[in-house]
Design a protein around this motif. Sequence first.
Motif, PDB file in Angstrom:
ATOM      1  N   HIS A 276      -6.631  -3.598   6.067  1.00  0.00           N
ATOM      2  CA  HIS A 276      -5.942  -2.900   4.974  1.00  0.00           C
ATOM      3  C   HIS A 276      -6.432  -3.308   3.588  1.00  0.00           C
ATOM      4  CE1 HIS A 276      -3.383  -6.434   4.062  1.00  0.00           C
ATOM      5  NE2 HIS A 276      -3.562  -6.694   5.345  1.00  0.00           N
TER       6      HIS A 276
ATOM      7  N   CYS B 103      -4.477   2.622  -4.934  1.00  0.00           N
ATOM      8  CA  CYS B 103      -3.377   2.219  -4.048  1.00  0.00           C
ATOM      9  C   CYS B 103      -2.625   1.025  -4.641  1.00  0.00           C
ATOM     10  CB  CYS B 103      -3.965   1.869  -2.682  1.00  0.00           C
ATOM     11  SG  CYS B 103      -2.745   1.354  -1.465  1.00  0.00           S
TER      12      CYS B 103
ATOM     13  N   HIS C 255      -2.412  -3.279  -3.540  1.00  0.00           N
ATOM     14  CA  HIS C 255      -3.786  -3.195  -3.024  1.00  0.00           C
ATOM     15  C   HIS C 255      -4.793  -3.178  -4.184  1.00  0.00           C
ATOM     16  CE1 HIS C 255      -6.719  -0.922  -0.114  1.00  0.00           C
ATOM     17  NE2 HIS C 255      -7.160  -2.112  -0.446  1.00  0.00           N
TER      18      HIS C 255
ATOM     19  N   HIS D 226       0.827  -1.216   0.000  1.00  0.00           N
ATOM     20  CA  HIS D 226       0.000   0.000   0.000  1.00  0.00           C
ATOM     21  C   HIS D 226       0.864   1.270   0.000  1.00  0.00           C
ATOM     22  CE1 HIS D 226      -3.603  -2.243   1.587  1.00  0.00           C
ATOM     23  NE2 HIS D 226      -2.666  -2.998   2.140  1.00  0.00           N
TER      24      HIS D 226
HETATM   25 ZN    ZN Z   1      -4.025   0.381   0.150  1.00  0.00          ZN
END
Ligand code: ZN
Length: 187
Positions: free
Chosen positions: A108, A170, A162, A55
């Motif tokens: 996350h 991301c 991500h 990320h």
């Molecule tokens: Zn992320």
Amino acid sequence: MNRREFLCVGAACLLGMLDGQKIVEASYYEPMIYKRFFQFTEYEERPVTDALVIHHTGFLNVDKDSTAAAVHKFHQEDRKWAGIGYHYLIRKDGMIEQGRRPQMIGAHAFGHNKHSIGVCLAGNFDIGKPTNAQMKAVKELCRWLCRKYGLDPMKKGVIVGHRDVNDTACPGKHLYKRLGEIRRFCS
Ligand SMILES: [Zn+2]
């Protein structure tokens, strides 16, 4: 090694034992990780670890450094999560900070938290580029994590951005395009 670093290493060894993790082999190389023990509002152990999700902090319109403490406060107070969602936060100077404890389920990557570790680099990599120190740190961290959890870094779905698992920009285009470099370093 100064006193603080010595204590960090000591704590890492102790935690390693408490986690029931196997004794690392000589070939394992744990990078220096700055560990502060944040308080979380809940703790839940992750049942399996088969992926590392990369990320960026991605603050709107600004490529800036962040500390794990600041992200912890933000995720806990603003997002109302248990605490910092990432397991590791890599500062612009390359310092690796532990966020959520490694054995805990993170917050996350929606739908993937129960089987993955979240590694976040401070910055917005749609605007800026990761620093050389950050790239060195993320490579060493991922290499160690792959060995610790017995993962093949070149296998599809092991080291992912991500955006590969959720609908998001991301970790930003300038970091996303370097994931192959990270995978090759780890292998
Ligand atoms: Zn992320």
